[in-house]
Motif scaffolding. Structure first.
Motif, PDB file in Angstrom:
ATOM      1  N   LYS A  94     -27.018 -12.434  29.457  1.00 18.45           N
ATOM      2  CA  LYS A  94     -25.561 -12.401  29.501  1.00 18.45           C
ATOM      3  C   LYS A  94     -25.032 -10.994  29.229  1.00 18.45           C
ATOM      4  CE  LYS A  94     -21.481 -14.622  27.486  1.00 18.45           C
ATOM      5  NZ  LYS A  94     -21.014 -15.655  26.519  1.00 18.45           N
ATOM      6  N   TYR A  95     -25.675 -10.288  28.283  1.00 17.88           N
ATOM      7  CA  TYR A  95     -25.197  -8.959  27.890  1.00 17.88           C
ATOM      8  C   TYR A  95     -26.175  -7.860  28.320  1.00 17.88           C
ATOM      9  CZ  TYR A  95     -22.141 -11.786  24.955  1.00 17.88           C
ATOM     10  OH  TYR A  95     -21.231 -12.707  24.510  1.00 17.88           O
ATOM     11  N   ALA A  96     -26.895  -8.103  29.417  1.00 16.14           N
ATOM     12  CA  ALA A  96     -27.914  -7.138  29.860  1.00 16.14           C
ATOM     13  C   ALA A  96     -27.303  -5.790  30.232  1.00 16.14           C
ATOM     14  CB  ALA A  96     -28.692  -7.701  31.047  1.00 16.14           C
ATOM     15  N   GLY A  97     -26.084  -5.768  30.789  1.00 17.67           N
ATOM     16  CA  GLY A  97     -25.470  -4.516  31.223  1.00 17.67           C
ATOM     17  C   GLY A  97     -24.596  -3.856  30.183  1.00 17.67           C
ATOM     18  N   GLU A  98     -24.721  -4.290  28.916  1.00 17.36           N
ATOM     19  CA  GLU A  98     -23.836  -3.772  27.874  1.00 17.36           C
ATOM     20  C   GLU A  98     -23.991  -2.264  27.697  1.00 17.36           C
ATOM     21  OE1 GLU A  98     -22.880  -4.602  23.123  1.00 17.36           O
ATOM     22  OE2 GLU A  98     -24.436  -5.729  24.187  1.00 17.36           O
ATOM     23  N   ASN A  99     -25.220  -1.765  27.625  1.00 14.01           N
ATOM     24  CA  ASN A  99     -25.433  -0.329  27.408  1.00 14.01           C
ATOM     25  C   ASN A  99     -24.911   0.504  28.578  1.00 14.01           C
ATOM     26  OD1 ASN A  99     -26.656  -0.808  24.930  1.00 14.01           O
ATOM     27  ND2 ASN A  99     -28.693  -0.984  25.828  1.00 14.01           N
ATOM     28  N   ILE A 100     -25.143  -0.002  29.799  1.00 12.64           N
ATOM     29  CA  ILE A 100     -24.660   0.732  30.973  1.00 12.64           C
ATOM     30  C   ILE A 100     -23.138   0.792  30.983  1.00 12.64           C
ATOM     31  CG2 ILE A 100     -24.597   0.738  33.500  1.00 12.64           C
ATOM     32  CD1 ILE A 100     -27.323  -0.589  33.478  1.00 12.64           C
ATOM     33  N   LEU A 101     -22.501  -0.325  30.664  1.00 17.47           N
ATOM     34  CA  LEU A 101     -21.039  -0.347  30.642  1.00 17.47           C
ATOM     35  C   LEU A 101     -20.487   0.575  29.564  1.00 17.47           C
ATOM     36  CD1 LEU A 101     -20.448  -4.173  31.146  1.00 17.47           C
ATOM     37  CD2 LEU A 101     -20.137  -2.346  32.818  1.00 17.47           C
ATOM     38  N   ARG A 102     -21.187   0.661  28.421  1.00 15.66           N
ATOM     39  CA  ARG A 102     -20.736   1.562  27.366  1.00 15.66           C
ATOM     40  C   ARG A 102     -20.774   3.017  27.843  1.00 15.66           C
ATOM     41  NH1 ARG A 102     -23.965  -0.096  23.834  1.00 15.66           N
ATOM     42  NH2 ARG A 102     -22.612  -1.650  22.886  1.00 15.66           N
ATOM     43  N   GLU A 103     -21.832   3.355  28.593  1.00 15.03           N
ATOM     44  CA  GLU A 103     -21.926   4.707  29.153  1.00 15.03           C
ATOM     45  C   GLU A 103     -20.818   4.957  30.183  1.00 15.03           C
ATOM     46  OE1 GLU A 103     -23.864   7.165  28.403  1.00 15.03           O
ATOM     47  OE2 GLU A 103     -25.261   6.211  27.025  1.00 15.03           O
ATOM     48  N   CYS A 150     -30.893   5.494  33.033  1.00 14.45           N
ATOM     49  CA  CYS A 150     -31.094   4.096  33.438  1.00 14.45           C
ATOM     50  C   CYS A 150     -32.154   3.942  34.518  1.00 14.45           C
ATOM     51  CB  CYS A 150     -29.781   3.496  33.932  1.00 14.45           C
ATOM     52  SG  CYS A 150     -28.514   3.369  32.645  1.00 14.45           S
TER      53      CYS A 150
END
Length: 213
Positions: A94-103, A150
């Motif tokens: 569900k939160y797999a893209g959290e780090n990418i979105l933060r960047e 990434c």
């Protein structure tokens, strides 16, 4: 006295007159009596011997119940662990893209700063344009760094032989510098994610030198 003697003689005569078969049966019955007594003694001994066996069976039953309870607890713990792992997996996906979105938020911030620089009233237009361009370049640099972390890297295409596995040819044009089936220019850069093509490059392919009319 004479009468008693007479009775005795009569009983003796009756005994002597008894058939031989009846006498044999009585003898067998008399002989079987000790045997029956021995069987009763053996049965009693067997019943007494069954006492320890019953206790052993009871203990074995208790041990089996204890093992069954232990197996049941293990099964319950395994089921709880499986459910916990499934919840963790669902949460991770569900939160797999959290780090990418933060960047990407940093990139969005840089873009906003660049736009604000272009909106400043007054001042030299050339300086404002230079500030805007510097902000955009800084944002692009940060975005490229984030993509590289990434595992996303650009695929070089200009001047390379056309590769349909990595490129999409939009059109062809004559070129004096590049031979046929080589990329003259690109409209959109191609990218790879680790060892997989993430997006094909959109390119213009050389058709070779122009033919003289």
């Amino acid at each position: 006295m004479a009468e008693e003697k007479k009775n005795e003689n009569k009983m003796t005569e009756e005994s002597q007159a008894q058939p031989a078969s009846e006498q044999v049966q009585e003898a067998k019955a008399a002989a079987a009596a000790p045997a029956e007594s021995a069987e009763l003694v053996e049965e009693a001994a067997a019943e007494e011997a069954q006492g320890p066996d019953l206790a052993a069976l009871t203990k074995e039953l208790e041990d089996t119940r204890a093992k069954l309870d232990q197996v049941t607890r293990f099964a319950a713990e395994a089921e709880n662990s499986r459910k916990r792992m499934e919840r963790d997996k669902e949460k991770l996906l569900k939160y797999a893209g959290e780090n990418i979105l933060r960047e990407l938020l940093n990139t969005a911030d840089n873009l906003e700063r660049a736009i604000e620089q272009g909106k400043v009233e007054g001042g030299d237009a050339e300086q404002k344009l230079a500030a805007l361009l510097a902000g955009v370049e800084l944002t692009k640099k940060g975005l490229d760094t984030m993509l590289e972390r990434c595992g996303v890297t650009p695929v070089s295409s200009v001047g390379q032989p056309f590769n349909p596995d990595q490129m999409d040819a939009l059109t062809m044009e004559a070129s004096e510098e590049l031979p046929a089936n080589h990329v003259v220019k690109e409209f959109a850069k191609g990218y790879a994610f680790k060892d997989k093509v993430l997006r094909h490059a959109q390119v213009v392919v050389s058709s070779g030198p122009a033919k003289a009319e």
